[in-house]
Design an enzyme around this catalytic site. Sequence first.
Site, PDB file in Angstrom:
ATOM      1  CB  CYS A   2     106.181  88.981 -43.909  1.00 23.54           C
ATOM      2  SG  CYS A   2     104.631  88.611 -44.703  1.00 23.54           S
ATOM      3  NE  ARG A  27     108.642  88.657 -38.284  1.00 25.98           N
ATOM      4  CZ  ARG A  27     108.623  89.912 -37.847  1.00 25.98           C
ATOM      5  NH1 ARG A  27     109.410  90.271 -36.859  1.00 25.98           N
ATOM      6  NH2 ARG A  27     107.849  90.807 -38.375  1.00 25.98           N
ATOM      7  CD1 TRP A  74     102.679  82.925 -41.601  1.00 30.80           C
ATOM      8  CD2 TRP A  74     101.047  84.425 -41.353  1.00 30.80           C
ATOM      9  NE1 TRP A  74     101.729  82.382 -40.773  1.00 30.80           N
ATOM     10  CE2 TRP A  74     100.716  83.281 -40.604  1.00 30.80           C
ATOM     11  CE3 TRP A  74     100.156  85.491 -41.336  1.00 30.80           C
ATOM     12  CZ2 TRP A  74      99.563  83.168 -39.860  1.00 30.80           C
ATOM     13  CZ3 TRP A  74      99.000  85.388 -40.596  1.00 30.80           C
ATOM     14  CH2 TRP A  74      98.706  84.234 -39.867  1.00 30.80           C
ATOM     15  CG  ASN A 100     107.381  92.299 -43.415  1.00 29.33           C
ATOM     16  OD1 ASN A 100     107.508  91.499 -44.336  1.00 29.33           O
ATOM     17  ND2 ASN A 100     108.086  92.247 -42.294  1.00 29.33           N
ATOM     18  N   GLY A 101     103.438  94.112 -44.547  1.00 35.22           N
ATOM     19  CA  GLY A 101     102.327  95.063 -44.422  1.00 35.22           C
ATOM     20  C   GLY A 101     101.287  94.820 -45.499  1.00 35.22           C
ATOM     21  CD  GLU A 480      88.849  84.461 -24.418  1.00 30.81           C
ATOM     22  OE1 GLU A 480      88.161  83.441 -24.488  1.00 30.81           O
ATOM     23  OE2 GLU A 480      90.035  84.486 -24.778  1.00 30.81           O
ATOM     24  CE  LYS A 484      92.947  82.919 -23.276  1.00 26.81           C
ATOM     25  NZ  LYS A 484      92.143  83.011 -24.480  1.00 26.81           N
ATOM     26  CD  GLU A 487      93.677  79.186 -22.524  1.00 26.38           C
ATOM     27  OE1 GLU A 487      93.820  78.203 -23.255  1.00 26.38           O
ATOM     28  OE2 GLU A 487      93.221  80.274 -22.921  1.00 26.38           O
ATOM     29  CG  HIS A 503      68.541  81.160 -11.304  1.00 25.75           C
ATOM     30  ND1 HIS A 503      67.210  81.054 -10.973  1.00 25.75           N
ATOM     31  CD2 HIS A 503      68.682  82.384 -11.882  1.00 25.75           C
ATOM     32  CE1 HIS A 503      66.576  82.153 -11.352  1.00 25.75           C
ATOM     33  NE2 HIS A 503      67.455  82.974 -11.904  1.00 25.75           N
ATOM     34  CE  LYS A 602      97.864  79.785 -31.118  1.00 24.61           C
ATOM     35  NZ  LYS A 602      97.029  80.588 -30.208  1.00 24.61           N
TER      36      LYS A 602
HETATM   37  C1  F6R Z   1      92.094  79.371 -25.707  1.00 23.64           C
HETATM   38  C2  F6R Z   1      92.328  78.784 -26.993  1.00 23.64           C
HETATM   39  C3  F6R Z   1      91.433  77.706 -27.470  1.00 23.64           C
HETATM   40  C4  F6R Z   1      91.120  77.904 -28.958  1.00 23.64           C
HETATM   41  C5  F6R Z   1      90.334  76.710 -29.513  1.00 23.64           C
HETATM   42  C6  F6R Z   1      89.952  76.921 -30.958  1.00 23.64           C
HETATM   43  O1  F6R Z   1      92.996  80.365 -25.420  1.00 23.64           O
HETATM   44  O2  F6R Z   1      93.232  79.164 -27.668  1.00 23.64           O
HETATM   45  O3  F6R Z   1      90.253  77.640 -26.729  1.00 23.64           O
HETATM   46  O4  F6R Z   1      90.392  79.078 -29.087  1.00 23.64           O
HETATM   47  O5  F6R Z   1      91.094  75.548 -29.404  1.00 23.64           O
HETATM   48  O6  F6R Z   1      91.078  77.081 -31.751  1.00 23.64           O
HETATM   49  P1  F6R Z   1      90.983  77.702 -33.184  1.00 23.64           P
HETATM   50  O7  F6R Z   1      90.592  79.132 -33.030  1.00 23.64           O
HETATM   51  O8  F6R Z   1      92.347  77.547 -33.774  1.00 23.64           O
HETATM   52  O9  F6R Z   1      89.938  76.935 -33.945  1.00 23.64           O
END
Ligand code: F6R
Length: 607
Positions: A2, A27, A74, A100-101, A480, A484, A487, A503, A602
């Site tokens: 928010c 935001r 939000w 907010n909060g 992970e 990161k 990507e 293996h 995203k």
């Molecule tokens: C990696 C990343 C993606 C998402 C994946 C699932 O940094 O962001 O691997 O984790 O596309 O996305 P959500 O969580 O929105 O279902």
Amino acid sequence: MCGIVGYIGTKTALPILLQGLRRLEYRGYDSAGVAIFDGARMQRTRAVGKIDQLSNAMGKSNWAGSSGIAHTRWATHGGVTEANAHPHIACSDDLVIVHNGIIENYRELKEKLGPAHRWTSETDTEVLAHLIESHYTGDLTRAVQTALSHVRGTYGLVAMHAQNPHTLIAARMGSPLVIGIGEGEHYVASDATPMLAYTKKVVFLADGEIAEIKRENVLIMNMKHEPVKKYVEEIDWDEAQAEKQGFPDFMLKEIFDQPSVFEDAIRGRIDVEQGTAHLGGINMTEDQMRAIDRVLFIACGTARHAGIIAKYAFERLVGIPAEVDVASEFRYRDPVLNEKTLVFGISQSGETADTLAALREARRKGALVRGIVNVVGSTIARETDGGTYIHAGPELAVASTKAFTNMVAIMLLYAIQFARLRRMTISTGIKLLNALKEVPRQMEHILEQNDCIKTYAEKYALYKNMLFLGRGINYPVALEGSLKLKEISYIHSEAFPGGEMKHGPIALISPDFPVVCVMTQNQLYDKMRSNVEEIRARGAHIILIATEGDAAARELADDVICVPETHELLEPLLNTIPLQLFAYHSAVVLGRDVDRPRNLAKSVTVE
Ligand code: F6R
């Protein structure tokens, strides 16, 4: 997350407030509203959707007042509706408030205030408005102070009253507020972006402070009404920097957000005395929870890595079979499910097409389906029969960081809640929860090593390939870290469980192939250490994530990043952070567009 804007001065407030809301659009929000004292009375308009919708809803109203407050919401408590949008009022229209909060004890407070009050929304903020009004006897500052002494939770709030429209009251606990200092006018906002066009002189409110903001001056006090001396700071941020709160990218800001959003995730959801967690959103009775004999986590990408951690936690604590599935595979398999199978769909966006389709399939086959989601009101949140919001706030960088840690936090809470209904002792529960409460401070400690991690990233950024290794609960951490890195930096990397090296993957090891190993002190430490020694013997450079005080780490590795000790199941919450920073700095060194890596979206709403 928010956004708040307030203005008091000599200019017409409305365009300043609407423009301020537009500055806060980055935001993320789902509804917006504005309240202005027009010289005679308090005027208020709210609308679901964008600022343009709010402007449309206002029609031709052209309120002339020179003080007012505005908000972008939000959703957290209650759906995305006009009734839930801010500003909120109480029984009379005179008092308006934006907030907010999260007010943790809002249900208790609402009950105490009773049905005689005029309740029009599902929000915790409306309860705060009524609470302030119930203490109001002509002095809004005192009313806010008294009301806040009954509140548990976080707030950044601004209130205003028609009987004294020339004063805005702002108070902060855990949710930022900035006051902008102008000539005969003042601004207040949740960050500096809305005021940058008018002033660069600001005062940042600290937790526990309350400000009386008038045209001519600002008085800042503590909650005991004692004045607090504050310094006016001159910021030289431009708007883009201010949106990122001074960080160069959203990703870095979001990595640094983790200690505070982690607190948002667990706030009000743990019961240390009983060694358990309360995630009411599961929508199941305790008997139904005890009857579950298998749990399945379905997700994609980073969310799936959180699911693997959940699997380890459920097996260890709850003692029932747990599996993790890649959503795009699950939907086309022939999964065996029944009414005793609990399926968790984990998703930041709540819109991922494969996860959604897999959850629909699971439900069709008779399983109980729940969502672990960040974006409130998203499709997965709506289509599942319950679940929990992870409260990470909007995640704007494509690469997921803070959503990951909050997903893990929520899944750990679920594992504790289920385990306490079965075999886990109260003392184990208390131990885990106390360790969990330490996590934000421990995360801060890791973030302090940012500069050091940056130098490691600079050292390795030109290598073409990298390997990530971990064992047990740190295997998903390695996955992970590797995801990161690839990507956002486009460096090729892979992740394996340490025990798999022999293996096949060990054939890759050479001095040109740096290896990041997660070797923290847990039950698999000795096993992981043997894997690290095998790699060292083959001449690869080693970057080690090790527990503070591990003397062997420096001898084994070229570079070491130390993390504080915690309960083994909580290690991913800490161990992932250096890997996020390592990936981030590698990408920066290589000149990548960190927030918007190529080919990625995203929210993956197509198959
Ligand atoms: C990696 C990343 C993606 C998402 C994946 C699932 O940094 O962001 O691997 O984790 O596309 O996305 P959500 O969580 O929105 O279902």
